[in-house]
Design a protein around this motif. Sequence first.
Motif, mmCIF file in Angstrom:
data_model
loop_
_atom_site.group_PDB
_atom_site.id
_atom_site.type_symbol
_atom_site.label_atom_id
_atom_site.label_comp_id
_atom_site.label_asym_id
_atom_site.label_seq_id
_atom_site.Cartn_x
_atom_site.Cartn_y
_atom_site.Cartn_z
ATOM 1 N N GLY A 57 -82.917 -22.373 -82.548
ATOM 2 C CA GLY A 57 -81.735 -21.814 -83.076
ATOM 3 C C GLY A 57 -80.506 -21.515 -81.823
ATOM 4 O O GLY A 57 -80.968 -21.153 -80.883
ATOM 5 N N ILE A 58 -79.258 -21.794 -82.270
ATOM 6 C CA ILE A 58 -78.414 -21.445 -81.438
ATOM 7 C C ILE A 58 -78.329 -19.839 -81.074
ATOM 8 O O ILE A 58 -78.309 -19.023 -81.942
ATOM 9 N N ILE A 59 -77.965 -19.435 -79.896
ATOM 10 C CA ILE A 59 -77.788 -18.178 -79.725
ATOM 11 C C ILE A 59 -76.615 -17.577 -80.202
ATOM 12 O O ILE A 59 -75.570 -18.073 -79.973
ATOM 13 N N ALA A 60 -77.131 -16.382 -81.154
ATOM 14 C CA ALA A 60 -75.952 -15.803 -81.823
ATOM 15 C C ALA A 60 -75.969 -14.360 -81.135
ATOM 16 O O ALA A 60 -76.763 -13.720 -80.565
ATOM 17 N N TRP A 61 -74.855 -13.582 -81.764
ATOM 18 C CA TRP A 61 -74.665 -12.184 -81.413
ATOM 19 C C TRP A 61 -76.028 -11.243 -81.647
ATOM 20 O O TRP A 61 -76.113 -10.176 -81.122
ATOM 21 N N ALA A 62 -76.594 -11.843 -82.983
ATOM 22 C CA ALA A 62 -77.699 -10.668 -83.426
ATOM 23 C C ALA A 62 -79.166 -10.984 -82.503
ATOM 24 O O ALA A 62 -79.962 -10.507 -82.689
ATOM 25 N N ALA A 99 -61.404 -11.125 -84.212
ATOM 26 C CA ALA A 99 -62.338 -12.005 -84.105
ATOM 27 C C ALA A 99 -63.566 -11.488 -83.232
ATOM 28 O O ALA A 99 -63.501 -10.554 -82.438
ATOM 29 N N MET A 100 -64.813 -12.029 -83.371
ATOM 30 C CA MET A 100 -66.006 -11.557 -82.830
ATOM 31 C C MET A 100 -65.917 -11.478 -81.384
ATOM 32 O O MET A 100 -65.711 -12.627 -80.706
ATOM 33 N N HIS A 101 -65.772 -10.377 -80.799
ATOM 34 C CA HIS A 101 -65.753 -10.672 -79.192
ATOM 35 C C HIS A 101 -66.063 -9.068 -78.610
ATOM 36 O O HIS A 101 -66.251 -8.173 -79.116
ATOM 37 N N ILE A 102 -66.584 -9.497 -77.261
ATOM 38 C CA ILE A 102 -66.639 -8.212 -76.326
ATOM 39 C C ILE A 102 -66.072 -8.625 -75.214
ATOM 40 O O ILE A 102 -66.418 -9.369 -74.405
ATOM 41 N N GLY A 103 -65.167 -7.661 -74.661
ATOM 42 C CA GLY A 103 -64.696 -8.002 -73.365
ATOM 43 C C GLY A 103 -63.471 -7.199 -72.949
ATOM 44 O O GLY A 103 -63.341 -5.974 -73.410
ATOM 45 N N PHE A 104 -62.414 -7.569 -72.053
ATOM 46 C CA PHE A 104 -61.435 -6.826 -71.237
ATOM 47 C C PHE A 104 -60.284 -7.390 -71.360
ATOM 48 O O PHE A 104 -60.260 -8.753 -71.184
ATOM 49 N N HIS A 160 -68.487 2.125 -76.720
ATOM 50 C CA HIS A 160 -68.150 1.844 -78.112
ATOM 51 C C HIS A 160 -69.279 1.747 -78.881
ATOM 52 O O HIS A 160 -70.483 1.063 -78.515
ATOM 53 N N THR A 161 -69.335 2.315 -80.084
ATOM 54 C CA THR A 161 -70.586 2.269 -81.039
ATOM 55 C C THR A 161 -70.206 1.855 -82.326
ATOM 56 O O THR A 161 -70.829 1.493 -83.427
ATOM 57 N N THR A 162 -68.958 1.353 -82.529
ATOM 58 C CA THR A 162 -68.260 1.029 -83.952
ATOM 59 C C THR A 162 -67.925 -0.674 -83.939
ATOM 60 O O THR A 162 -67.447 -1.060 -82.706
ATOM 61 N N ASN A 163 -67.845 -1.214 -84.833
ATOM 62 C CA ASN A 163 -67.180 -2.576 -84.971
ATOM 63 C C ASN A 163 -68.205 -3.319 -83.808
ATOM 64 O O ASN A 163 -67.339 -4.504 -83.353
ATOM 65 N N LEU A 164 -69.393 -3.450 -83.882
ATOM 66 C CA LEU A 164 -70.160 -4.447 -82.901
ATOM 67 C C LEU A 164 -70.295 -5.660 -83.414
ATOM 68 O O LEU A 164 -70.622 -5.656 -84.761
ATOM 69 N N PRO A 165 -70.192 -6.555 -82.828
ATOM 70 C CA PRO A 165 -70.355 -8.237 -83.286
ATOM 71 C C PRO A 165 -71.946 -8.300 -83.737
ATOM 72 O O PRO A 165 -72.761 -8.353 -82.350
#
Length: 203
Positions: A57-62, A99-104, A160-165
Amino acid sequence: TLWTKDYVFVGSKTDGLTALGGTITREFLTTKFEINGAANTDVYLTTGTLGTTIDGGIIAWADGDFEFSCHCEYSDTTDQDSYLGLFDGTPPQNSTSVAMHIGFYLEDGTMYASNANGTTQTKTDISGSITITNMNSYRFVYDTGVNILFYVNDILVATHTTNLPTAASGNEPRLLFLLNGATSGTANMTIKNNYLVTLDIWD
């Protein structure tokens, strides 16, 4: 963890990133992003999907835990915006994307640690920890479904603990380095070519 895979990019060798828009100069140690004369114009390096899991499977956030790090400096503090990190969707032009993201995000001289789950964003102003025009280290560690730790120059600046993708297949993170010219004029960003994405995949 069924397997761990590190993606380490060094120098200007083939690294799977695609250059789009503006001017990107890829040298052995650094990559320079430049926009000259057009407001709200993007220039960026990005990947396609990061890869596949052991079951195909394609690597996903989960699918596991993620770590990202890079070094970056800017020529100006107010005339440019940027994004550094993992992103899923249309490349962002400002720091309000859900949009789903984590960054600066850098926007109008303010740096944010940011993440979103596709509908809602969590972000923290971390500008007090940074001189934007210096070469700084930006890093986050994502314990999937638990928290995201954001570091600047190896100092923890936000948790951060909220709105995690956390979405599964269909929402896949992509590596993104983006510069946006906030107003007409010249915008410059330089990153060191030792950026890193580490994945701990579970399935």
